[in-house]
Design a protein around this motif. Sequence first.
Motif, PDB file in Angstrom:
ATOM      1  N   GLY A   9       0.829  -1.204   0.000  1.00  0.00           N
ATOM      2  CA  GLY A   9       0.000   0.000   0.000  1.00  0.00           C
ATOM      3  C   GLY A   9       0.862   1.253   0.000  1.00  0.00           C
ATOM      4  O   GLY A   9       0.474   2.298  -0.526  1.00  0.00           O
ATOM      5  N   SER A  10       2.060   1.127   0.577  1.00  0.00           N
ATOM      6  CA  SER A  10       2.934   2.304   0.651  1.00  0.00           C
ATOM      7  C   SER A  10       3.320   2.789  -0.751  1.00  0.00           C
ATOM      8  O   SER A  10       3.650   3.962  -0.921  1.00  0.00           O
ATOM      9  CB  SER A  10       4.186   1.984   1.462  1.00  0.00           C
ATOM     10  OG  SER A  10       4.772   0.799   0.993  1.00  0.00           O
ATOM     11  N   GLY A  42      -1.952  -3.897  -0.530  1.00  0.00           N
ATOM     12  CA  GLY A  42      -1.741  -3.521   0.870  1.00  0.00           C
ATOM     13  C   GLY A  42      -2.580  -2.333   1.302  1.00  0.00           C
ATOM     14  O   GLY A  42      -3.430  -1.834   0.560  1.00  0.00           O
ATOM     15  N   GLY A  43      -2.323  -1.887   2.528  1.00  0.00           N
ATOM     16  CA  GLY A  43      -3.167  -0.846   3.123  1.00  0.00           C
ATOM     17  C   GLY A  43      -2.598   0.556   3.038  1.00  0.00           C
ATOM     18  O   GLY A  43      -3.341   1.533   2.936  1.00  0.00           O
ATOM     19  N   GLY A  44      -1.275   0.658   3.110  1.00  0.00           N
ATOM     20  CA  GLY A  44      -0.638   1.972   3.003  1.00  0.00           C
ATOM     21  C   GLY A  44      -0.911   2.879   4.189  1.00  0.00           C
ATOM     22  O   GLY A  44      -1.375   2.447   5.248  1.00  0.00           O
ATOM     23  N   ARG A  48      -2.727   2.677   8.086  1.00  0.00           N
ATOM     24  CA  ARG A  48      -2.033   3.026   9.338  1.00  0.00           C
ATOM     25  C   ARG A  48      -2.749   4.157  10.078  1.00  0.00           C
ATOM     26  O   ARG A  48      -2.819   4.150  11.308  1.00  0.00           O
ATOM     27  CB  ARG A  48      -0.563   3.365   9.060  1.00  0.00           C
ATOM     28  CG  ARG A  48       0.279   2.099   8.913  1.00  0.00           C
ATOM     29  CD  ARG A  48       1.756   2.410   8.905  1.00  0.00           C
ATOM     30  NE  ARG A  48       2.121   3.111   7.691  1.00  0.00           N
ATOM     31  CZ  ARG A  48       2.394   2.506   6.540  1.00  0.00           C
ATOM     32  NH1 ARG A  48       2.362   1.188   6.464  1.00  0.00           N
ATOM     33  NH2 ARG A  48       2.697   3.202   5.473  1.00  0.00           N
ATOM     34  N   ASP A  65      -6.296  -4.784  13.460  1.00  0.00           N
ATOM     35  CA  ASP A  65      -5.979  -5.548  12.245  1.00  0.00           C
ATOM     36  C   ASP A  65      -7.213  -5.646  11.342  1.00  0.00           C
ATOM     37  O   ASP A  65      -7.109  -5.525  10.114  1.00  0.00           O
ATOM     38  CB  ASP A  65      -5.533  -6.973  12.607  1.00  0.00           C
ATOM     39  CG  ASP A  65      -4.056  -7.043  12.984  1.00  0.00           C
ATOM     40  OD1 ASP A  65      -3.301  -6.118  12.658  1.00  0.00           O
ATOM     41  OD2 ASP A  65      -3.662  -8.057  13.599  1.00  0.00           O
ATOM     42  N   ILE A 113      -6.675 -10.958   4.768  1.00  0.00           N
ATOM     43  CA  ILE A 113      -7.538 -12.114   5.026  1.00  0.00           C
ATOM     44  C   ILE A 113      -7.802 -12.314   6.521  1.00  0.00           C
ATOM     45  O   ILE A 113      -8.938 -12.486   6.924  1.00  0.00           O
ATOM     46  CB  ILE A 113      -6.900 -13.411   4.433  1.00  0.00           C
ATOM     47  CG1 ILE A 113      -6.868 -13.342   2.898  1.00  0.00           C
ATOM     48  CG2 ILE A 113      -7.626 -14.664   4.918  1.00  0.00           C
ATOM     49  CD1 ILE A 113      -8.209 -13.517   2.200  1.00  0.00           C
ATOM     50  N   ALA A 114      -6.752 -12.304   7.327  1.00  0.00           N
ATOM     51  CA  ALA A 114      -6.928 -12.643   8.743  1.00  0.00           C
ATOM     52  C   ALA A 114      -6.052 -11.763   9.627  1.00  0.00           C
ATOM     53  O   ALA A 114      -4.954 -11.367   9.218  1.00  0.00           O
ATOM     54  CB  ALA A 114      -6.560 -14.108   8.959  1.00  0.00           C
ATOM     55  N   GLN A 117      -1.345 -10.740  10.749  1.00  0.00           N
ATOM     56  CA  GLN A 117      -0.405 -10.855   9.627  1.00  0.00           C
ATOM     57  C   GLN A 117      -0.563  -9.632   8.744  1.00  0.00           C
ATOM     58  O   GLN A 117      -1.315  -8.717   9.061  1.00  0.00           O
ATOM     59  CB  GLN A 117      -0.715 -12.127   8.825  1.00  0.00           C
ATOM     60  CG  GLN A 117      -2.149 -12.139   8.281  1.00  0.00           C
ATOM     61  CD  GLN A 117      -2.458 -13.374   7.437  1.00  0.00           C
ATOM     62  OE1 GLN A 117      -2.199 -14.488   7.861  1.00  0.00           O
ATOM     63  NE2 GLN A 117      -3.026 -13.159   6.264  1.00  0.00           N
ATOM     64  N   THR A 119      -0.473  -8.258   4.344  1.00  0.00           N
ATOM     65  CA  THR A 119      -0.793  -8.775   3.005  1.00  0.00           C
ATOM     66  C   THR A 119       0.396  -9.525   2.389  1.00  0.00           C
ATOM     67  O   THR A 119       0.211 -10.280   1.434  1.00  0.00           O
ATOM     68  CB  THR A 119      -1.259  -7.643   2.064  1.00  0.00           C
ATOM     69  OG1 THR A 119      -0.350  -6.556   2.158  1.00  0.00           O
ATOM     70  CG2 THR A 119      -2.658  -7.176   2.425  1.00  0.00           C
ATOM     71  N   ALA A 177      -0.391  -4.427  14.597  1.00  0.00           N
ATOM     72  CA  ALA A 177      -1.204  -3.886  13.506  1.00  0.00           C
ATOM     73  C   ALA A 177      -0.464  -2.690  12.915  1.00  0.00           C
ATOM     74  O   ALA A 177       0.064  -1.852  13.651  1.00  0.00           O
ATOM     75  CB  ALA A 177      -2.571  -3.464  14.035  1.00  0.00           C
ATOM     76  N   GLY A 178      -0.383  -2.641  11.592  1.00  0.00           N
ATOM     77  CA  GLY A 178       0.251  -1.508  10.920  1.00  0.00           C
ATOM     78  C   GLY A 178       1.776  -1.532  10.930  1.00  0.00           C
ATOM     79  O   GLY A 178       2.415  -0.612  10.442  1.00  0.00           O
TER      80      GLY A 178
HETATM   81  P1  UTP Z   1      -0.315  -4.282   5.081  1.00  0.00           P
HETATM   82  O1  UTP Z   1       0.687  -4.106   6.180  1.00  0.00           O
HETATM   83  O2  UTP Z   1      -0.191  -5.486   4.298  1.00  0.00           O
HETATM   84  O3  UTP Z   1      -0.307  -2.990   4.224  1.00  0.00           O
HETATM   85  O4  UTP Z   1      -1.780  -4.212   5.681  1.00  0.00           O
HETATM   86  P2  UTP Z   1       0.877  -2.300   3.429  1.00  0.00           P
HETATM   87  O5  UTP Z   1       0.456  -0.897   3.315  1.00  0.00           O
HETATM   88  O6  UTP Z   1       1.112  -3.100   2.218  1.00  0.00           O
HETATM   89  O7  UTP Z   1       2.205  -2.328   4.179  1.00  0.00           O
HETATM   90  P3  UTP Z   1       3.559  -1.850   3.507  1.00  0.00           P
HETATM   91  O8  UTP Z   1       3.294  -1.254   2.169  1.00  0.00           O
HETATM   92  O9  UTP Z   1       4.373  -3.125   3.402  1.00  0.00           O
HETATM   93  O10 UTP Z   1       4.080  -0.858   4.490  1.00  0.00           O
HETATM   94  C1  UTP Z   1      -2.192  -3.146   6.521  1.00  0.00           C
HETATM   95  C2  UTP Z   1      -2.611  -3.668   7.877  1.00  0.00           C
HETATM   96  O11 UTP Z   1      -3.798  -4.476   7.756  1.00  0.00           O
HETATM   97  C3  UTP Z   1      -3.780  -5.541   8.685  1.00  0.00           C
HETATM   98  C4  UTP Z   1      -2.501  -5.372   9.521  1.00  0.00           C
HETATM   99  O12 UTP Z   1      -2.785  -4.578  10.652  1.00  0.00           O
HETATM  100  C5  UTP Z   1      -1.603  -4.608   8.552  1.00  0.00           C
HETATM  101  O13 UTP Z   1      -0.582  -3.908   9.221  1.00  0.00           O
HETATM  102  N1  UTP Z   1      -3.840  -6.864   7.980  1.00  0.00           N
HETATM  103  C6  UTP Z   1      -3.572  -6.959   6.643  1.00  0.00           C
HETATM  104  C7  UTP Z   1      -4.219  -7.987   8.687  1.00  0.00           C
HETATM  105  O14 UTP Z   1      -4.451  -7.950   9.904  1.00  0.00           O
HETATM  106  N2  UTP Z   1      -4.332  -9.188   8.018  1.00  0.00           N
HETATM  107  C8  UTP Z   1      -4.073  -9.322   6.686  1.00  0.00           C
HETATM  108  O15 UTP Z   1      -4.218 -10.451   6.147  1.00  0.00           O
HETATM  109  C9  UTP Z   1      -3.666  -8.180   5.996  1.00  0.00           C
END
Ligand code: UTP
Length: 223
Positions: A9-10, A42-44, A48, A65, A113-114, A117, A119, A177-178
């Motif tokens: 997501g970032s 991802g979430g980006g 967060r 999460d 998904i859960a 963890q 993505t 989380a995050g």
């Molecule tokens: P991600 O951490 O995967 O996002 O999910 P991201 O933005 O790709 O991270 P970067 O780019 O590597 O920095 C965001 C948040 O969603 C929750 C977690 O809290 C995670 O930090 N999440 C995501 C889950 O709990 N379970 C999942 O299967 C996926």
Amino acid sequence: MKLVISIGGSILLSELSAENFRKYAKVLKELSTDHQLVVVVGGGKIARDYISVSRELGANETMSDLIGIEVTRLNARLLISSLGEIAYPEPLKDYTEIPRVLSMEKVAVMGGIAPGQTTDAVAAIAAEYINADLLVNATSVDGVYTSDPRVDRSAKKIERMSAEDLVRVVMKSEMKAGARAVIDPLAAKIIERSKIRTIVIDGRNPENLKKIFGDHGGTEIVG
Ligand code: UTP
């Protein structure tokens, strides 16, 4: 080939803009003409931000999460919109749906998904489940480093490493989380147990996704 591509997501949401999604969708469309694709989004920063507000409100880590997962699925919906007809119209919520979607010759798009963890782990489990030929982790650094290059100036990029070494490097990261690590520890363990061919590449430039079979400049993880 069967490819699982995890887009952090970032990078996909470095800014929330249609143009950014379009750029990644264009490259993914090209890849989908020759390959079966599962894309995990991802979430980006948005995830967060939601997570930090939920914590301030007293939510526990699982609740936070779950909020993160919702955001990743929203982002997945935006990617689906930008891919148009070639994508299955819903973010998949279960790994067992992937084979059916691929057999329909559609790109499967997933978010989280859960709880517990990130993505990265979703992408690794998806790759394991469908026996993917390659798992691509497109992220905001240009590979796996000996330590976090954002905080440690002496960190060195590793061009080629075993899955066991990957596990050793990422086990130092925190699990919240995050949290941000180049690959989450669960993903590394899945890669290790199934010897999934994996590359970690700089995804900040979507054009790098075209280099996954050649000189991608990232880190190659070999069984
Ligand atoms: P991600 O951490 O995967 O996002 O999910 P991201 O933005 O790709 O991270 P970067 O780019 O590597 O920095 C965001 C948040 O969603 C929750 C977690 O809290 C995670 O930090 N999440 C995501 C889950 O709990 N379970 C999942 O299967 C996926």
